[in-house]
Write a protein that holds these residues in place. Structure first.
Motif, PDB file in Angstrom:
ATOM      1  N   ASN A 164       0.647  -1.212  -0.020  1.00  0.00           N
ATOM      2  CA  ASN A 164      -0.049   0.047  -0.126  1.00  0.00           C
ATOM      3  C   ASN A 164       0.826   1.188   0.017  1.00  0.00           C
ATOM      4  OD1 ASN A 164      -2.635  -1.547   0.076  1.00  0.00           O
ATOM      5  ND2 ASN A 164      -2.249  -1.672   2.280  1.00  0.00           N
ATOM      6  N   SER A 165       2.158   1.032   0.101  1.00  0.00           N
ATOM      7  CA  SER A 165       3.210   2.199   0.098  1.00  0.00           C
ATOM      8  C   SER A 165       3.328   2.823  -1.372  1.00  0.00           C
ATOM      9  CB  SER A 165       4.268   1.956   0.951  1.00  0.00           C
ATOM     10  OG  SER A 165       5.048   0.889   0.203  1.00  0.00           O
ATOM     11  N   LEU A 166       4.109   3.850  -1.349  1.00  0.00           N
ATOM     12  CA  LEU A 166       4.250   4.436  -2.763  1.00  0.00           C
ATOM     13  C   LEU A 166       5.093   3.405  -3.401  1.00  0.00           C
ATOM     14  CD1 LEU A 166       5.650   7.898  -3.472  1.00  0.00           C
ATOM     15  CD2 LEU A 166       6.771   6.013  -4.248  1.00  0.00           C
ATOM     16  N   GLN A 167       4.738   3.192  -4.701  1.00  0.00           N
ATOM     17  CA  GLN A 167       5.530   1.886  -5.723  1.00  0.00           C
ATOM     18  C   GLN A 167       6.085   2.519  -6.900  1.00  0.00           C
ATOM     19  OE1 GLN A 167       5.628  -1.457  -4.721  1.00  0.00           O
ATOM     20  NE2 GLN A 167       4.650  -0.625  -2.665  1.00  0.00           N
ATOM     21  N   ALA A 168       5.746   3.698  -7.226  1.00  0.00           N
ATOM     22  CA  ALA A 168       6.142   4.188  -8.528  1.00  0.00           C
ATOM     23  C   ALA A 168       6.059   5.488  -8.934  1.00  0.00           C
ATOM     24  CB  ALA A 168       5.860   3.054  -9.826  1.00  0.00           C
ATOM     25  N   TYR A 169       7.023   6.153  -9.616  1.00  0.00           N
ATOM     26  CA  TYR A 169       6.925   7.305 -10.128  1.00  0.00           C
ATOM     27  C   TYR A 169       6.593   7.443 -11.728  1.00  0.00           C
ATOM     28  CZ  TYR A 169       8.329   9.040  -5.597  1.00  0.00           C
ATOM     29  OH  TYR A 169       8.556   9.290  -4.194  1.00  0.00           O
ATOM     30  N   SER A 170       5.967   8.361 -12.233  1.00  0.00           N
ATOM     31  CA  SER A 170       5.787   8.565 -13.733  1.00  0.00           C
ATOM     32  C   SER A 170       5.984  10.249 -13.905  1.00  0.00           C
ATOM     33  CB  SER A 170       4.643   7.857 -14.263  1.00  0.00           C
ATOM     34  OG  SER A 170       3.452   8.588 -13.699  1.00  0.00           O
ATOM     35  N   LEU A 171       6.286  10.519 -15.143  1.00  0.00           N
ATOM     36  CA  LEU A 171       6.490  11.681 -15.736  1.00  0.00           C
ATOM     37  C   LEU A 171       5.967  12.060 -17.079  1.00  0.00           C
ATOM     38  CD1 LEU A 171       7.939  14.496 -14.944  1.00  0.00           C
ATOM     39  CD2 LEU A 171       9.986  13.710 -16.223  1.00  0.00           C
ATOM     40  N   LYS A 172       5.000  13.054 -17.151  1.00  0.00           N
ATOM     41  CA  LYS A 172       4.377  13.261 -18.433  1.00  0.00           C
ATOM     42  C   LYS A 172       4.903  14.800 -18.577  1.00  0.00           C
ATOM     43  CE  LYS A 172       0.624  10.543 -17.510  1.00  0.00           C
ATOM     44  NZ  LYS A 172      -0.880  10.359 -17.505  1.00  0.00           N
ATOM     45  N   GLY A 173       4.916  14.906 -20.102  1.00  0.00           N
ATOM     46  CA  GLY A 173       5.037  16.453 -20.673  1.00  0.00           C
ATOM     47  C   GLY A 173       6.059  16.894 -21.414  1.00  0.00           C
ATOM     48  N   ASN A 174       7.337  16.290 -21.629  1.00  0.00           N
ATOM     49  CA  ASN A 174       8.145  16.790 -22.326  1.00  0.00           C
ATOM     50  C   ASN A 174       9.239  15.768 -22.739  1.00  0.00           C
ATOM     51  OD1 ASN A 174      11.063  18.335 -23.032  1.00  0.00           O
ATOM     52  ND2 ASN A 174       9.236  20.006 -22.943  1.00  0.00           N
ATOM     53  N   GLU A 175       9.782  15.986 -24.230  1.00  0.00           N
ATOM     54  CA  GLU A 175      10.689  14.806 -24.363  1.00  0.00           C
ATOM     55  C   GLU A 175      12.206  15.206 -24.084  1.00  0.00           C
ATOM     56  OE1 GLU A 175       9.193  17.121 -26.246  1.00  0.00           O
ATOM     57  OE2 GLU A 175      10.419  18.204 -27.458  1.00  0.00           O
ATOM     58  N   HIS A 176      12.413  16.373 -23.439  1.00  0.00           N
ATOM     59  CA  HIS A 176      13.806  16.668 -22.943  1.00  0.00           C
ATOM     60  C   HIS A 176      14.026  15.935 -21.883  1.00  0.00           C
ATOM     61  CE1 HIS A 176      14.610  19.927 -25.988  1.00  0.00           C
ATOM     62  NE2 HIS A 176      13.054  20.166 -25.613  1.00  0.00           N
ATOM     63  N   PHE A 177      13.359  15.426 -21.095  1.00  0.00           N
ATOM     64  CA  PHE A 177      13.554  14.921 -19.694  1.00  0.00           C
ATOM     65  C   PHE A 177      12.856  13.562 -19.503  1.00  0.00           C
ATOM     66  CE2 PHE A 177      15.129  18.754 -17.783  1.00  0.00           C
ATOM     67  CZ  PHE A 177      14.452  19.761 -18.408  1.00  0.00           C
ATOM     68  N   VAL A 178      13.556  12.631 -18.862  1.00  0.00           N
ATOM     69  CA  VAL A 178      13.155  11.112 -18.592  1.00  0.00           C
ATOM     70  C   VAL A 178      13.253  11.139 -17.176  1.00  0.00           C
ATOM     71  CG1 VAL A 178      13.872  10.343 -20.751  1.00  0.00           C
ATOM     72  CG2 VAL A 178      15.621  10.383 -18.992  1.00  0.00           C
ATOM     73  N   LEU A 179      12.526  10.268 -16.518  1.00  0.00           N
ATOM     74  CA  LEU A 179      12.212  10.084 -15.160  1.00  0.00           C
ATOM     75  C   LEU A 179      13.153   8.569 -14.751  1.00  0.00           C
ATOM     76  CD1 LEU A 179      11.034  10.943 -12.229  1.00  0.00           C
ATOM     77  CD2 LEU A 179       9.231   9.120 -12.877  1.00  0.00           C
ATOM     78  N   LYS A 180      13.975   8.983 -13.641  1.00  0.00           N
ATOM     79  CA  LYS A 180      14.826   7.661 -13.015  1.00  0.00           C
ATOM     80  C   LYS A 180      14.224   7.490 -11.545  1.00  0.00           C
ATOM     81  CE  LYS A 180      19.015   7.620 -16.107  1.00  0.00           C
ATOM     82  NZ  LYS A 180      20.338   7.660 -16.033  1.00  0.00           N
ATOM     83  N   GLN A 181      14.118   6.100 -11.303  1.00  0.00           N
ATOM     84  CA  GLN A 181      13.489   5.954 -10.067  1.00  0.00           C
ATOM     85  C   GLN A 181      14.401   5.159  -9.330  1.00  0.00           C
ATOM     86  OE1 GLN A 181       9.234   4.598  -9.229  1.00  0.00           O
ATOM     87  NE2 GLN A 181      10.281   2.944  -8.831  1.00  0.00           N
ATOM     88  N   HIS A 182      14.853   5.389  -7.802  1.00  0.00           N
ATOM     89  CA  HIS A 182      15.726   4.853  -7.285  1.00  0.00           C
ATOM     90  C   HIS A 182      15.278   4.421  -5.892  1.00  0.00           C
ATOM     91  CE1 HIS A 182      18.931   6.137  -9.761  1.00  0.00           C
ATOM     92  NE2 HIS A 182      18.383   7.335  -9.799  1.00  0.00           N
ATOM     93  N   THR A 183      15.818   3.353  -5.197  1.00  0.00           N
ATOM     94  CA  THR A 183      15.536   2.528  -3.919  1.00  0.00           C
ATOM     95  C   THR A 183      16.368   2.826  -2.981  1.00  0.00           C
ATOM     96  OG1 THR A 183      13.915   1.141  -5.138  1.00  0.00           O
ATOM     97  CG2 THR A 183      14.374   0.705  -2.971  1.00  0.00           C
ATOM     98  N   ARG A 184      15.978   3.330  -1.737  1.00  0.00           N
ATOM     99  CA  ARG A 184      16.868   3.258  -0.642  1.00  0.00           C
ATOM    100  C   ARG A 184      16.913   2.073  -0.149  1.00  0.00           C
ATOM    101  NH1 ARG A 184      13.725   8.136  -0.155  1.00  0.00           N
ATOM    102  NH2 ARG A 184      14.678   9.985  -0.463  1.00  0.00           N
ATOM    103  N   ALA A 185      18.005   2.063   0.903  1.00  0.00           N
ATOM    104  CA  ALA A 185      18.187   0.940   1.816  1.00  0.00           C
ATOM    105  C   ALA A 185      16.958   0.437   2.493  1.00  0.00           C
ATOM    106  CB  ALA A 185      19.540   1.148   2.655  1.00  0.00           C
ATOM    107  N   ASP A 186      16.160   1.520   3.066  1.00  0.00           N
ATOM    108  CA  ASP A 186      15.018   0.980   3.849  1.00  0.00           C
ATOM    109  C   ASP A 186      13.888   0.713   2.841  1.00  0.00           C
ATOM    110  OD1 ASP A 186      13.797   4.589   4.840  1.00  0.00           O
ATOM    111  OD2 ASP A 186      14.679   3.364   2.560  1.00  0.00           O
ATOM    112  N   GLY A 187      13.936   0.704   1.552  1.00  0.00           N
ATOM    113  CA  GLY A 187      13.069   0.373   0.736  1.00  0.00           C
ATOM    114  C   GLY A 187      12.159   1.523   0.111  1.00  0.00           C
ATOM    115  N   SER A 188      12.510   2.683   0.620  1.00  0.00           N
ATOM    116  CA  SER A 188      11.462   3.846  -0.077  1.00  0.00           C
ATOM    117  C   SER A 188      12.189   4.205  -1.182  1.00  0.00           C
ATOM    118  CB  SER A 188      11.632   5.093   1.070  1.00  0.00           C
ATOM    119  OG  SER A 188      13.152   5.301   1.047  1.00  0.00           O
ATOM    120  N   LYS A 189      11.357   4.931  -2.183  1.00  0.00           N
ATOM    121  CA  LYS A 189      11.924   5.119  -3.600  1.00  0.00           C
ATOM    122  C   LYS A 189      11.773   6.732  -3.468  1.00  0.00           C
ATOM    123  CE  LYS A 189       9.752   0.875  -5.194  1.00  0.00           C
ATOM    124  NZ  LYS A 189       9.800   0.233  -4.191  1.00  0.00           N
TER     125      LYS A 189
END
Length: 803
Positions: A164-189
């Motif tokens: 039920n916690s935060l699982q993913a991020y998504s980015l919309k709106g421009n071709e100049h930028f891309v989204l990268k998702q990382h996970t910390r040691a405690d499992g948070s993103k």
């Protein structure tokens, strides 16, 4: 509306999966798993069934829940044996990010004492959507920024855990930028935005992007934030931290304001473009992070209170940013070290404050819970009690202790105990807390009443009035209340064949002993009775004592003269020859007194005498002796009056008259003493009887005379018949009619004498055979009976003579 229905169905489905999920645990524990946010009163589990307990045992044992937390999330329905929700459970408030989330409680039963541990696990419900700390993110990026540059974005926060916690991020709106998702040691993103193609400010000076964060719950929830990118002129270099990550350690008792760490970053640019500003990222506005960073120096300072028990560590994202928006990222790991700053807390889980003195060895007095919020050795607690107490502490389940008796209690020695409980942890320095328990020992009827004396002795004067108080017995009972209420009773026995209760009575309440009759020392000198003391306990106890009542003599009896015997109609004379010398023993007055002691000490005195110079009386022995030589001139008749007195107060006395004849021969005495005057009193009743007897004798005489005459006539007629008959006449004499001592028809001669004296008590009738003679002689004393009598003698006829 359809979305709400869908979410409701999903929630019901999840509850149906999690509800009633129970796992057997070791050490007699049970475990329930329930979702958060359940309504008050909803069913959690059937503890009666799961623990194998009868519902009646829950009621009789006064079952109750013991929860360490201040919130009473659940309650126990004794009548059904169910645990139900008592108040709203918010997993996020209860455990924050901790998973799994659970709390433990105990069910306590009394009589006998039983303890059962229950663990309730709270399952997360997707009741929170991911939330970004800001509604909009503003970025300034130089057009000269090369492709591949990374921009750290604010992370969304979702208090839920697991899927039920935060699982993913998504980015919309421009071709100049891309989204990268990382996970910390405690499992948070956390998200990063990377520039994938160069920007051209002249073509487009601003870019609007939308960052979306989604969780994995059912239904899925999301949160968004707008990213506003302003394209700046060229700034060729971004700040770079000296370390990819920083670590620091701090004690939890450090005061606010202390510098915890210092971070630094460098920028290859010069001048204005090389100015760096430090900040924390990924922090919510209401973040509980008690730190702040100096934006200029990079010093991290403590701003709030630390509590290891709540937050043992912190992970903080760092950002170094130049004036043109180029930023470098790092992180700071702060470990909070535990300090022994929490004293143990003593809680009385079960305690009545009373115990019976007959409680057996090992009886549980109290159930005690000891909690220490510290961890490790700082949270290890030992519970002790004071010395020289008949109790001991036993360790029980999970920080629970029982206080039990170690010796047999005696309320009469110690009616109350002040028990000091001391809980001490193993920290350095150790912390402790104390609690004083007042324990009252209730009474049991285990002591019989005890008399103050084994024997009670009292004295009472004889001839006492009935109802007089003789003495008071008293017994003591060290028990309390009704067990010490003493009643006194007389143990019935026999005294001279009569019940003791006819002589004495005992007051039930006061123990006062009273006489019921007047006592006579001459009858009984001492009374011995038994008295019982009985308490009011159940069953009652008793003890006995002996009471001795000694009767004291009182001078209530006069002396009694045994000799010489005083007769009403006769005169006793003691003879003294005229040749008697001085000291001649005439006689001895013998008297007794039934009293005792000095009341029976008798003394003899000569009160009157015909010649006081001739006789004396021994004071102690009562001997009458001559005190001079008897002469011819002394009168024959001597009359002495002797008084006998006792030594009582007041004294009593008796008088005796002694007649003494001074003579050498009996005829001389007889001639003198026949002239003694005597009272001429006649007893009317005796005279009546004498006349009546005279009449009866006369009647008998006449009757006999008639019978004799009739017999004579009858014989005469028979002889006449024989005379005229032809038979020969043979004289016949019956043998019983022969006269041996005279003439007549009676076989013997009988004499009847009726004597009437002047003293009616000495009147007498004599019946004797013919020719009998009675001669009475006395060589020492002479009994002379002056009388005047009429004697009738029957010898076929009555002869009246004067004796």
């Amino acid at each position: 509306m359809g979305n709400l229905k869908h979410r409701g169905r999903m929630l019901v489905w999840k509850i149906s999966i999690l509800l009633f999920c129970l796992h057997a645990a070791v050490s007699g524990q049970i475990r329930y798993s329930i979702p958060e946010e359940m309504r008050k009163g909803m069913f959690i589990g059937d503890v009666a069934k799961d623990l194998g307990l009868d519902i009646r045992r829950l009621v009789s044992g006064r079952a109750r829940l013991v929860i360490d937390d201040e919130h009473q999330y659940v309650s126990l329905n004794q009548n059904k044996g169910h645990i139900v929700v008592n108040e709203r459970i918010d997993r996020e408030i209860l455990c924050a990010k901790k998973s799994p989330c659970s709390f433990t409680l105990e069910i306590v039963l009394e009589d006998p004492l039983e303890l059962f541990a229950i663990t309730i696990e709270i399952q997360d419900v997707n009741d929170h959507a991911p939330v970004f700390p800001k509604n909009e993110i503003n970025l300034e990026i130089s057009e000269s920024t090369s492709a591949g540059t990374v921009f750290l974005l604010d992370s969304a926060v979702d208090p839920d855990v697991g899927i039920n916690s935060l699982q993913a991020y998504s980015l919309k709106g421009n071709e100049h930028f891309v989204l990268k998702q990382h996970t910390r040691a405690d499992g948070s993103k956390y998200p990063e935005m990377m520039l994938q193609s160069n920007l051209d400010r002249e073509k487009q000076g601003e870019h609007m992007l939308i960052l979306t964060a989604v969780d994995g719950g059912e239904p899925q929830k999301s949160g968004t934030v707008k990213i506003h990118v302003a394209v700046l002129d060229a700034n060729d270099n971004a700040p770079i931290f000296t370390q990819s990550s920083y670590k620091a350690s701090v004690l939890e008792n450090v005061s606010p304001g202390v510098i915890i760490a210092k971070v630094s970053a460098g920028d290859a640019d010069q001048g204005y473009n090389g100015n760096i500003t430090y900040s924390f990222t990924h922090q919510k506005d209401d973040s509980s992070c008690p730190f702040e960073i100096n934006p200029t120096s990079g010093e991290v300072k403590l701003t709030g209170e630390l509590d290891f028990e709540m937050y043992p560590s912190y992970e903080i994202n760092l950002q170094a940013k130049d004036p043109w928006g180029l930023a470098g990222a790092s992180k700071l790991m702060i470990e909070v070290a535990d300090v022994n700053d929490n004293s143990p807390v003593i809680t009385m889980t079960s305690y009545s404050g009373k115990i019976s003195e007959d409680s057996p060895f090992g009886t549980v007095v109290a159930l005690i819970s000891v909690q220490d919020k510290d961890s490790g050795r700082n949270g290890q607690v030992h519970l002790t009690i004071g010395e020289n107490l008949p109790f001991k502490i036993k360790s029980s389940l999970r920080n629970y202790y029982t206080l039990a008796t170690e010796q047999i209690l005696d309320r009469e020695r110690h009616s109350k105990y002040n028990i000091t409980l001391t809980a001490t942890d193993e920290g350095v320095p150790a912390l402790s807390s104390t609690k004083v328990l007042g324990l009252e020992v209730t009474d049991v009827n285990d002591n019989a009443p005890a008399f103050i004396k084994d024997n009670y002795i009292s004295q009472v004067m004889e001839n006492n009035p009935p109802g007089v108080s003789l003495l008071q017995v008293h017994a003591k009972d060290p028990d309390l209340g009704q067990n010490a209420r003493i009643s006194y009773y007389l143990i019935d026995s026999e005294i001279n064949g009569n019940p003791a209760s006819t002589y004495f009575s005992v007051n039930t309440e006061s123990g006062d002993i009273q006489s019921l009759r007047s006592f006579d020392y001459e009858q009984l000198k001492e009374y011995k009775i038994r008295v019982k003391a009985q308490d009011g306990g159940s069953p009652s106890l008793r003890s006995n004592t002996t009471v001795i009542i000694r009767v004291q003599d009182q001078n209530d009896n006069p002396p009694q003269v045994l000799y010489p015997v005083q007769t009403g109609g006769s005169m006793v004379a003691e003879m003294v020859p005229r040749s008697a010398d001085v000291g001649y023993l005439v006689t001895k007055v013998v008297a007794v007194d039934v009293d005792s002691g000095q009341n029976a000490w008798l003394s003899y005195k000569l009160q009157k005498a015909t010649d006081r110079a001739l006789f004396e009386v021994g004071l102690q022995n009562g001997e009458i002796r001559t005190i001079r030589q008897v002469t011819d001139k002394d009168a024959v008749k001597q009359r002495l009056t002797v008084i006998v007195e006792d030594n009582g107060q007041p004294s009593r006395s008796a008088t005796v008259i002694v007649n003494v004849a001074v003579a050498d021969s009996f005829p001389e005495v007889l001639s003198e003493f026949t002239d003694f005057p005597h009272d001429k009193e006649y007893n009317d009743n005796l005279t009546f009887y004498l006349v009546l007897a005279l009449a009866v004798v006369s009647f008998l005489f006449i009757t006999c005379l008639v019978v004799i005459i009739s017999v004579k006539i009858y014989r005469w007629r028979q002889s006449r018949i024989l005379y005229h008959s032809s038979l020969p006449v043979i004289p016949y004499y019956p043998p019983r009619y022969s006269d041996t001592m005279g003439t007549g028809t009676l076989p013997h001669v009988y004499n009847y004498e009726v004597c009437r004296t002047t003293d009616s008590r000495k009147s007498d009738c004599k019946f004797g055979g013919a020719g009998s003679q009675n001669v009475h002689q006395n060589h020492h004393s002479l009994h002379i009976i002056p009388y005047f009598s009429i004697c009738f003698s029957l010898k076929v006829y009555i002869v009246l003579k004067i004796c």
